[in-house]
Design a protein around this motif. Structure first.
Motif, PDB file in Angstrom:
ATOM      1  N   PHE A  19       0.847  -1.195   0.000  1.00 42.24           N
ATOM      2  CA  PHE A  19       0.000   0.000   0.000  1.00 42.24           C
ATOM      3  C   PHE A  19       0.882   1.246   0.000  1.00 42.24           C
ATOM      4  O   PHE A  19       2.012   1.223   0.498  1.00 42.24           O
ATOM      5  CB  PHE A  19      -0.911   0.014   1.236  1.00 42.24           C
ATOM      6  CG  PHE A  19      -1.893  -1.118   1.293  1.00 42.24           C
ATOM      7  CD1 PHE A  19      -3.163  -0.984   0.755  1.00 42.24           C
ATOM      8  CD2 PHE A  19      -1.535  -2.328   1.871  1.00 42.24           C
ATOM      9  CE1 PHE A  19      -4.054  -2.027   0.799  1.00 42.24           C
ATOM     10  CE2 PHE A  19      -2.430  -3.388   1.931  1.00 42.24           C
ATOM     11  CZ  PHE A  19      -3.693  -3.229   1.385  1.00 42.24           C
ATOM     12  N   ASN A  20       0.331   2.305  -0.539  1.00 44.76           N
ATOM     13  CA  ASN A  20       1.029   3.591  -0.532  1.00 44.76           C
ATOM     14  C   ASN A  20       0.707   4.317   0.771  1.00 44.76           C
ATOM     15  O   ASN A  20      -0.230   5.118   0.838  1.00 44.76           O
ATOM     16  CB  ASN A  20       0.603   4.434  -1.737  1.00 44.76           C
ATOM     17  CG  ASN A  20       1.276   5.803  -1.731  1.00 44.76           C
ATOM     18  OD1 ASN A  20       2.289   6.013  -1.034  1.00 44.76           O
ATOM     19  ND2 ASN A  20       0.723   6.746  -2.479  1.00 44.76           N
ATOM     20  N   LEU A  21       1.486   4.036   1.778  1.00 46.38           N
ATOM     21  CA  LEU A  21       1.217   4.610   3.089  1.00 46.38           C
ATOM     22  C   LEU A  21       1.794   6.005   3.258  1.00 46.38           C
ATOM     23  O   LEU A  21       1.719   6.577   4.353  1.00 46.38           O
ATOM     24  CB  LEU A  21       1.746   3.672   4.174  1.00 46.38           C
ATOM     25  CG  LEU A  21       1.066   2.296   4.205  1.00 46.38           C
ATOM     26  CD1 LEU A  21       1.591   1.469   5.370  1.00 46.38           C
ATOM     27  CD2 LEU A  21      -0.446   2.425   4.303  1.00 46.38           C
ATOM     28  N   GLN A  22       2.356   6.557   2.186  1.00 46.98           N
ATOM     29  CA  GLN A  22       2.719   7.974   2.208  1.00 46.98           C
ATOM     30  C   GLN A  22       1.503   8.836   1.888  1.00 46.98           C
ATOM     31  O   GLN A  22       1.554  10.052   2.000  1.00 46.98           O
ATOM     32  CB  GLN A  22       3.826   8.254   1.194  1.00 46.98           C
ATOM     33  CG  GLN A  22       5.093   7.430   1.446  1.00 46.98           C
ATOM     34  CD  GLN A  22       5.595   7.561   2.878  1.00 46.98           C
ATOM     35  OE1 GLN A  22       5.662   8.660   3.430  1.00 46.98           O
ATOM     36  NE2 GLN A  22       5.944   6.430   3.475  1.00 46.98           N
ATOM     37  N   ASN A  23       0.430   8.173   1.484  1.00 50.08           N
ATOM     38  CA  ASN A  23      -0.849   8.841   1.274  1.00 50.08           C
ATOM     39  C   ASN A  23      -1.655   8.739   2.558  1.00 50.08           C
ATOM     40  O   ASN A  23      -1.950   7.638   3.037  1.00 50.08           O
ATOM     41  CB  ASN A  23      -1.601   8.191   0.112  1.00 50.08           C
ATOM     42  CG  ASN A  23      -2.947   8.855  -0.149  1.00 50.08           C
ATOM     43  OD1 ASN A  23      -3.901   8.634   0.573  1.00 50.08           O
ATOM     44  ND2 ASN A  23      -3.002   9.672  -1.194  1.00 50.08           N
ATOM     45  N   SER A  24      -2.024   9.878   3.124  1.00 49.67           N
ATOM     46  CA  SER A  24      -2.677   9.898   4.430  1.00 49.67           C
ATOM     47  C   SER A  24      -3.985   9.115   4.428  1.00 49.67           C
ATOM     48  O   SER A  24      -4.266   8.340   5.356  1.00 49.67           O
ATOM     49  CB  SER A  24      -2.932  11.345   4.864  1.00 49.67           C
ATOM     50  OG  SER A  24      -3.566  11.393   6.116  1.00 49.67           O
ATOM     51  N   ALA A  25      -4.800   9.298   3.392  1.00 52.85           N
ATOM     52  CA  ALA A  25      -6.093   8.610   3.342  1.00 52.85           C
ATOM     53  C   ALA A  25      -5.904   7.097   3.300  1.00 52.85           C
ATOM     54  O   ALA A  25      -6.595   6.350   4.014  1.00 52.85           O
ATOM     55  CB  ALA A  25      -6.883   9.080   2.123  1.00 52.85           C
ATOM     56  N   THR A  26      -4.956   6.632   2.481  1.00 50.70           N
ATOM     57  CA  THR A  26      -4.693   5.195   2.382  1.00 50.70           C
ATOM     58  C   THR A  26      -4.232   4.631   3.719  1.00 50.70           C
ATOM     59  O   THR A  26      -4.686   3.559   4.151  1.00 50.70           O
ATOM     60  CB  THR A  26      -3.625   4.919   1.308  1.00 50.70           C
ATOM     61  OG1 THR A  26      -4.077   5.428   0.056  1.00 50.70           O
ATOM     62  CG2 THR A  26      -3.352   3.433   1.193  1.00 50.70           C
ATOM     63  N   ALA A  27      -3.337   5.348   4.380  1.00 45.78           N
ATOM     64  CA  ALA A  27      -2.814   4.883   5.666  1.00 45.78           C
ATOM     65  C   ALA A  27      -3.920   4.761   6.706  1.00 45.78           C
ATOM     66  O   ALA A  27      -4.006   3.758   7.430  1.00 45.78           O
ATOM     67  CB  ALA A  27      -1.725   5.836   6.153  1.00 45.78           C
ATOM     68  N   HIS A  28      -4.789   5.771   6.768  1.00 41.92           N
ATOM     69  CA  HIS A  28      -5.860   5.744   7.760  1.00 41.92           C
ATOM     70  C   HIS A  28      -6.896   4.668   7.443  1.00 41.92           C
ATOM     71  O   HIS A  28      -7.400   3.986   8.349  1.00 41.92           O
ATOM     72  CB  HIS A  28      -6.532   7.120   7.847  1.00 41.92           C
ATOM     73  CG  HIS A  28      -5.739   8.123   8.617  1.00 41.92           C
ATOM     74  ND1 HIS A  28      -4.762   8.916   8.047  1.00 41.92           N
ATOM     75  CD2 HIS A  28      -5.755   8.455   9.935  1.00 41.92           C
ATOM     76  CE1 HIS A  28      -4.233   9.698   8.970  1.00 41.92           C
ATOM     77  NE2 HIS A  28      -4.813   9.437  10.120  1.00 41.92           N
ATOM     78  N   ILE A  29      -7.227   4.492   6.170  1.00 41.14           N
ATOM     79  CA  ILE A  29      -8.205   3.465   5.786  1.00 41.14           C
ATOM     80  C   ILE A  29      -7.664   2.074   6.104  1.00 41.14           C
ATOM     81  O   ILE A  29      -8.389   1.202   6.621  1.00 41.14           O
ATOM     82  CB  ILE A  29      -8.560   3.587   4.290  1.00 41.14           C
ATOM     83  CG1 ILE A  29      -9.370   4.864   4.055  1.00 41.14           C
ATOM     84  CG2 ILE A  29      -9.347   2.355   3.817  1.00 41.14           C
ATOM     85  CD1 ILE A  29      -9.585   5.174   2.580  1.00 41.14           C
ATOM     86  N   LEU A  30      -6.377   1.845   5.828  1.00 41.97           N
ATOM     87  CA  LEU A  30      -5.784   0.549   6.116  1.00 41.97           C
ATOM     88  C   LEU A  30      -5.784   0.273   7.620  1.00 41.97           C
ATOM     89  O   LEU A  30      -6.130  -0.836   8.060  1.00 41.97           O
ATOM     90  CB  LEU A  30      -4.359   0.486   5.573  1.00 41.97           C
ATOM     91  CG  LEU A  30      -3.613  -0.838   5.819  1.00 41.97           C
ATOM     92  CD1 LEU A  30      -4.350  -2.000   5.162  1.00 41.97           C
ATOM     93  CD2 LEU A  30      -2.183  -0.745   5.297  1.00 41.97           C
ATOM     94  N   ALA A  31      -5.396   1.261   8.420  1.00 42.11           N
ATOM     95  CA  ALA A  31      -5.381   1.080   9.874  1.00 42.11           C
ATOM     96  C   ALA A  31      -6.784   0.805  10.405  1.00 42.11           C
ATOM     97  O   ALA A  31      -6.986  -0.072  11.256  1.00 42.11           O
ATOM     98  CB  ALA A  31      -4.792   2.319  10.549  1.00 42.11           C
TER      99      ALA A  31
END
Length: 385
Positions: free
Chosen positions: A332-344
């Motif tokens: 995942f592209n966890l440098q993208n804030s939305a992606t990081a929060h959705i994954l968590a």
């Protein structure tokens, strides 16, 4: 169950207050969420640090407030009280940390990979100091045990709402003084941090008393809790969320933990004023949102299983969380804030859904070991009458 099983009657859940169970469900979700966020931050995905700091600013005070809110005074001898509290609070700590020890032996994580059997036994024996290692989040139950002992000794002096809130303020002031001179207090008392969480219990008891005082004044409902004032709840929810969002970042420390966040588990509060303000705002907002939430059965069931879920999450966090994050993060592209929060958020839901049926099974088979020593189960008789 976390916090209390005192409001149960012979009919299961017949006299339970739905919004309290929902508030506990939201609280345990925040526990699962927070520990996954910590794993992301430990692996240097710092975009999630703000969410971690937000959550940590109020979720543990919420549980202590709820503990005080559901407290029911009973005439008990000191001996019976200590026996019951030890069986309902400390026995689950022993059980979950023993299970956690066994799992850690099979799946060692972090520094445990370098431990030998002697090191494992040594860390398990830290339970004698009230310090859980293999399900660390059960520190809450140890601290709650100490808080309830304090209240047992003081309750005779707390007969009015004025006395209760006065004591809450007094313990908060003492907590602030201890926090500001922590190293000096440790050196004078000879009691190290995390020994039965006596320092954390000072702050925790102030929140416990706040919850008790709110229940005494029927702050949330005219009938004592079952039917909250929806207009008042909406106002508290909106105001509490706004105040929490506006103030959690203002607490800039100094902190004692490895991360610059509030962490009651290690007596790390930062600036006491901002800690107290944000903790109360966030906890009250969560309670108010729970009062506005329809009584969805799965949510209620999760709220009734929070003690077990707490212990299971401690095991997940100790052994599996960071390895799961490390394994899937590269995809995942966890440098993208939305992606990081959705994954968590998604991993939190998944881990909670995995733990929930295990909690239901344990609550059915061995409820006596899961904080309900008076219960009957298929394997064990009641441990206390």
């Amino acid at each position: 169950m976390l916090l209390s099983d005192r409001i149960q009657t012979s009919k299961p859940h017949s006299s339970r207050i739905a919004w309290l169970d929902i508030a506990k469900a939201y609280g345990i979700f925040l526990v699962f969420y927070g520990h996954l966020l910590e794993s992301f931050v430990d692996l240097d995905y710092v975009l999630l640090l703000s969410a971690l700091k937000f959550k940590h600013s109020f979720h543990i005070p919420l549980f202590f407030i709820l503990s005080g809110y559901v407290y029911k005074d009973k005439k008990q001898s000191l001996g019976y009280f200590l026996k019951y509290q030890a069986l309902s609070r400390l026995l689950p700590v022993l059980v979950f940390n023993t299970i956690g020890l066994g799992i850690a032996l099979v799946f060692p994580a972090g520094q445990q990979e370098a431990w030998n059997l002697e090191a494992y036994v040594f860390h398990w024996l830290k339970l004698l100091r009230g310090f859980p290692v293999f399900s660390a989040v059960t520190w809450f139950l140890v601290c709650l045990f100490v808080v309830e002992i304090i209240h047992f000794g003081l309750k005779r002096y707390l007969r009015s709402a004025r006395a209760i809130f006065g004591a809450a303020i007094a313990f908060s002031v003492v907590g602030a003084l201890v926090n500001s001179q922590f190293d000096l207090v440790v050196s004078l008392t000879g009691i190290d941090r995390n020994v039965w969480y006596v320092y954390e219990a000072i702050a925790a008891y102030s929140f416990y008393l706040f919850g008790l005082g709110c229940a005494r004044l029927r702050v949330f409902a005219s009938d004592g809790g079952a039917h909250p004032h929806r207009g008042r709840s909406l106002a508290v929810a909106v105001g509490g969320v706004a105040l929490t969002v506006l103030t959690f970042g203002l607490n800039s420390g100094p902190f004692r933990g490895s991360i610059e966040i509030v962490s009651m588990a290690v007596a790390s509060y930062g600036n006491w004023f901002w800690f107290l303000l944000t903790a109360l705002a966030g906890a009250l907002a969560t309670m108010a949102i729970a009062q506005l939430t329809p009584p969805w059965p799965p949510l209620l069931d999760i709220g009734r299983s929070t003690l077990i879920l707490l212990g299971l999450n401690g095991i997940l966090d100790n052994t599996f969380n960071i390895e799961i994050v490390r394994a899937i993060a590269p995809y995942f592209n966890l440098q993208n804030s939305a992606t990081a929060h959705i994954l968590a958020f998604g991993l939190t839901l998944l881990s909670l859904l995995v733990a929930w049926p295990v909690a239901k099974l344990l609550n059915t088979v061995v409820p006596q070991l899961m904080g309900r020593p008076k219960a009957r189960g298929p394997w064990l008789k009641p441990l206390v009458r």
